[in-house]
Design an enzyme around this catalytic site. Structure first.
Site, short mmCIF file in Angstrom:
data_model
loop_
_atom_site.label_atom_id
_atom_site.label_comp_id
_atom_site.label_asym_id
_atom_site.label_seq_id
_atom_site.Cartn_x
_atom_site.Cartn_y
_atom_site.Cartn_z
N GLY A 119 3.13 12.25 -10.63
CA GLY A 119 4.23 12.92 -9.94
C GLY A 119 3.73 13.52 -8.66
N GLY A 156 -1.24 7.35 -1.66
CA GLY A 156 -1.12 8.72 -2.18
C GLY A 156 -2.42 9.49 -1.96
N LYS A 157 -3.12 9.15 -0.87
CA LYS A 157 -4.38 9.84 -0.57
C LYS A 157 -4.15 11.32 -0.31
CE LYS A 157 -5.20 7.05 2.80
NZ LYS A 157 -4.15 6.06 2.53
N ASP A 179 3.83 7.13 -13.03
CA ASP A 179 5.16 7.46 -13.57
C ASP A 179 6.27 6.56 -13.00
OD1 ASP A 179 4.31 9.00 -11.20
OD2 ASP A 179 6.41 9.63 -11.18
N GLY A 191 0.52 9.11 7.59
CA GLY A 191 1.53 10.06 7.15
C GLY A 191 1.20 10.45 5.72
N HIS A 192 0.54 11.58 5.55
CA HIS A 192 0.12 12.02 4.22
C HIS A 192 1.13 13.04 3.69
CE1 HIS A 192 -4.27 10.76 5.25
NE2 HIS A 192 -3.49 9.75 4.96
N THR A 233 2.83 1.08 14.00
CA THR A 233 3.63 2.30 13.88
C THR A 233 4.15 2.75 15.24
OG1 THR A 233 1.67 3.66 14.14
CG2 THR A 233 2.32 3.12 11.86
N LYS A 241 0.97 7.40 -8.87
CA LYS A 241 2.35 6.94 -9.11
C LYS A 241 2.50 6.12 -10.39
CE LYS A 241 4.91 6.96 -5.10
NZ LYS A 241 5.46 6.50 -3.83
P1 IMP Z 1 -1.10 0.79 13.84
O1 IMP Z 1 -2.15 1.50 13.06
O2 IMP Z 1 0.04 1.67 14.26
O3 IMP Z 1 -1.69 0.03 14.99
O4 IMP Z 1 -0.44 -0.34 12.90
C1 IMP Z 1 -1.17 -1.47 12.43
C2 IMP Z 1 -0.76 -1.82 11.00
O5 IMP Z 1 -1.18 -0.81 10.11
C3 IMP Z 1 0.76 -1.95 10.78
O6 IMP Z 1 0.99 -2.93 9.81
C4 IMP Z 1 1.15 -0.59 10.23
O7 IMP Z 1 2.33 -0.65 9.47
C5 IMP Z 1 -0.07 -0.29 9.38
N1 IMP Z 1 -0.30 1.15 9.19
C6 IMP Z 1 -0.81 2.03 10.09
N2 IMP Z 1 -0.89 3.26 9.56
C7 IMP Z 1 -0.44 3.16 8.30
C8 IMP Z 1 -0.32 4.10 7.22
O8 IMP Z 1 -0.66 5.28 7.33
N3 IMP Z 1 0.18 3.60 6.06
C9 IMP Z 1 0.53 2.29 5.91
N4 IMP Z 1 0.43 1.38 6.87
C10 IMP Z 1 -0.07 1.81 8.06
#
Ligand code: IMP
Length: 429
Positions: free
Chosen positions: A419, A19-20, A336, A44-45, A132, A334
């Protein structure tokens, strides 16, 4: 001379998704500059502003506050196409961006061949990482291998063409090694990405000197991390990690300032634990509870949509994160989500296969999947907390839970999020 400004790092303390984005968005109200220091479009923020949800992958979460300058530091691997897709989508939603976004001249470009190599590595690996698929690992490999293409290269077409040709030839050789041909459209995809080069150069800056000047002028700066401590290339659960240093010390290198420029480090911890991708999760829940917490917390990846595995709060990890990041404060998110649970477990130590107990986070990643967490059971509060805005209004048992997190993590809790809305935050102290 104006008083020196203040520089704060925001860092994830678990496996990312803490939740950054929400915390950066809240803190950004009181700063002038927000800069990302590592990672790329793997992040993904998610930030909610009134009824609007924004998912930011590369542009810092500070962009949703009018007038704040948002930078992508040299430590980032920049996917130009996805960057401009995000940029244009924000503009289409009425966010004024003119003069607000800057990209480091020293940042490395993430090009289409990196995504091809990422896929190849996952397909052919004996032990999958569950990346990812955004090309992050291969882009950092090219950087470390001194084959990378940087934003600054976009200003010199001849040099750029030479460096790109070298990178593509290297890709071809690597694919050949696993008996694959490069996709037929790779050259065209690369040309399409680079056609945005001029546009990107229009945003280019040298983030180190820019941030240093801002601090000298008395302005406040936030350095925004992506992923989390347990995904750090050196300190995480290697090899099930991302390919950059996610921890706070990397913030200085990743934007181009010295470590003495940093005044505070806020660690973001979720009130429980989640993990997406492969690799051990010591406090993983059994399937029924795992499913329940995933549903309560909406635990699906913001970048890939993958379900996140859920676990109890792991203080062995957060204590390690406090040490490795030098945390000056903690934001718990989080809370809640736990409102309806009658009972909560908190891992305080790990029992190893030989029966010994440790309070330290082991360096041997495979040992993590063989150990048993030592749990402390705490009663749930079974009352809604999402409307609470002051610490004293939280249920007594929720406060006891936070006190225990603070004690075990060994860093003061400064914020509690209850929240997704900006207003759903309890400042402490
Ligand atoms: P990569 O950064 O796509 O090379 O993935 C390497 C590992 O980091 C994998 O286990 C991804 O699911 C995890 N990962 C990469 N970015 C995120 C993120 O923003 N949130 C949670 N896991 C991440």
């Amino acid at each position: 001379m104006p008083e020196q400004g203040r520089c704060t790092v925001v860092v994830g303390c678990q496996w990312g998704d803490e939740g950054k984005g929400k915390i950066v968005d809240v803190l950004a109200e009181n700063v002038d500059v927000v800069a990302r220091y590592q990672g790329g479009a793997n992040a993904g923020h998610t930030v909610t502003v009134t009824d609007d949800e924004f998912i930011l992958h590369q542009i810092p979460s500070g962009i949703l506050h009018d007038g704040k300058r948002c930078l992508l530091g040299n430590g980032v691997v920049l996917d130009i196409q996805r960057f401009f897709e995000e940029y244009d989508a924000l503009r289409a939603r009425g966010i004024e961006l003119e003069g607000r976004v800057g990209v480091s001249l020293r940042a490395h470009l993430l090009l289409p061949h990196h995504r091809v190599l990422d896929q190849m590595a996952e397909d052919s690996a004996a032990e999958k990482i569950g990346t990812t698929g955004r090309g992050i690992g291969p882009a950092y490999e090219d950087k470390a291998g001194r084959r990378g293409v940087r934003v600054a290269d976009l200003g010199n077409p001849e040099r750029l063409a030479k460096r790109v040709a070298e990178a593509l030839e290297h890709t071809r050789r690597r694919l050949e090694h696993v008996r694959r041909a490069p996709p037929p459209d790779l050259q065209a995809a690369t040309a399409a990405a680079l056609s945005l080069g001029e546009r990107l150069l229009g945003l280019a800056t040298d983030t180190g000197p820019e941030i240093t000047r801002a601090l000298q002028d008395g302005r406040r700066v936030l350095l925004e991390g992506a992923q989390g401590t347990a995904l750090d290339l050196d300190h995480g659960t290697y090899p099930f990690v991302t390919s950059s240093n996610t921890t706070a010390a990397a913030a200085a290198t990743g934007v181009g300032v010295g470590p003495t420029a940093i005044d505070a480090v806020v660690g973001v911890v979720k009130a429980y634990t989640t993990r997406v991708g492969e690799g051990p999760l010591p406090t993983a829940l059994e399937p029924v509870m795992d499913e329940k917490l995933r549903r309560l917390g909406g635990e699906f990846g913001a970048t890939t949509g993958r379900p996140r595995r859920c676990g109890w709060f792991d203080s062995v990890l957060t204590r390690f994160a406090a040490q490795v990041n030098g945390l000056t404060g903690v934001a718990v998110t989080k809370l809640d989500v736990l409102d309806t649970l009658p009972e909560l477990q908190v891992a305080t130590a790990y029992r190893l296969p030989d029966g010994s107990v440790t309070e330290s986070f082991p360096a041997d990643t495979w040992a993590l999947s063989k150990l048993e967490p030592v749990y402390e059971c705490m009663p749930g509060w079974e009352e809604p907390t999402s409307g609470v805005r002051r610490l004293e209004d939280l249920p007594k048992r929720a406060r006891a839970y936070l006190d225990r997190i603070e004690e075990l993590t060994a860093a003061p809790v400064e914020w509690v999020s209850v929240g997704t809305q900006r207003s759903q935050i309890i400042p402490i102290g």
